[in-house]
Write a protein that holds these residues in place. Sequence first.
Motif, short mmCIF file in Angstrom:
data_model
loop_
_atom_site.label_atom_id
_atom_site.label_comp_id
_atom_site.label_asym_id
_atom_site.label_seq_id
_atom_site.Cartn_x
_atom_site.Cartn_y
_atom_site.Cartn_z
N PRO A 1 -33.99 -25.33 12.97
CA PRO A 1 -33.58 -24.44 13.63
C PRO A 1 -33.96 -23.13 13.50
CG PRO A 1 -33.67 -25.22 11.50
CD PRO A 1 -35.44 -26.14 12.33
N GLU A 2 -34.89 -23.03 12.90
CA GLU A 2 -35.42 -21.50 13.20
C GLU A 2 -35.25 -21.00 13.90
OE1 GLU A 2 -39.20 -19.02 11.13
OE2 GLU A 2 -38.95 -21.04 11.49
N ILE A 3 -34.84 -19.06 13.90
CA ILE A 3 -35.21 -18.53 15.35
C ILE A 3 -36.48 -17.74 15.16
CG2 ILE A 3 -33.61 -16.17 15.92
CD1 ILE A 3 -32.73 -19.57 16.83
N THR A 4 -36.77 -17.11 15.87
CA THR A 4 -37.22 -16.63 16.49
C THR A 4 -37.31 -15.06 17.35
OG1 THR A 4 -38.61 -17.72 17.83
CG2 THR A 4 -39.25 -18.61 16.19
N GLY A 5 -38.95 -14.03 17.21
CA GLY A 5 -38.38 -13.66 18.37
C GLY A 5 -38.89 -14.20 19.79
N ALA A 6 -39.08 -13.13 21.26
CA ALA A 6 -39.82 -13.69 22.46
C ALA A 6 -40.30 -13.29 22.41
CB ALA A 6 -38.12 -12.61 23.78
N VAL A 7 -41.37 -12.88 21.60
CA VAL A 7 -42.79 -11.54 22.01
C VAL A 7 -43.69 -12.40 21.06
CG1 VAL A 7 -44.59 -10.54 23.11
CG2 VAL A 7 -42.19 -10.50 24.52
N ARG A 8 -44.20 -13.00 20.65
CA ARG A 8 -45.24 -13.92 19.44
C ARG A 8 -46.26 -13.76 19.46
NH1 ARG A 8 -41.12 -16.71 20.84
NH2 ARG A 8 -42.60 -18.81 21.35
#
Length: 245
Positions: A64-71
């Motif tokens: 369910p966690e949202i992340t940024g696009a560039v990691r």
Amino acid sequence: MAQITVHETELSLSNPTLVEGLPGVGLVGKITADHLIETFEMTHYATCHCKGLPEVAIYHENDPEITGAVRLYADPEHELLVLQSDVPVSPNAAEEFAGCLTGWIRDQDALPIYLSGRSTDPDDERATYGVATGEAGEILSAHDIAPPDERGAISGPTGALLYEAHRQDLDALGLIVEASARFPDPAAATSLIETAIAPITGLTVETDSLLDRAEEIRATRQQLAQRMQQAQEESSKAEPVGMYQ
């Protein structure tokens, strides 16, 4: 504000190698980065919030966690960092992104390895070439990685990153592999890992699964590949420019 936000501050890295995996020709960088992260079960270490990057929320399978696009992902045991991106980086943002990331790389005392595909109609063999900035050319020589066999240019965000490293006199490597311009190319990523990344880093990287899962990888990456083809100027790629261009 241009920055890299570190989430796992307790992780300790010393002179790591950073492998860049931005989408480009054959998606070789993307496929390579994804494979390294999966193989070494790397930790989501940091997120890039550099100016100009797409403001999108990424969700992941069964999470369910949202992340940024560039990691950025880290493996302290192997002193490895991997840059993973789920979206193309616009050419309008390339210069700003390159300055943002290069400053952070310098602070980490890391050796960056930038990846690019050179469009070809490949058969079973995909040649890999190397370029370098600073004193990193010695690393290519030590591992018998040949320079390109013709004059050319590396464009897109990967080209901007290499040029920024050159401007700052930062040691950096650029690896160029022959790859399909039309489809995701796991075979090119396999060649890149086996002939260059594994020898340079000293890591043992299993690659059989890349070829065993080639059709699955092509299918899952095809949508991104199509977006890259529709906006080719956003793609990192190496290409010949001719003697007098």
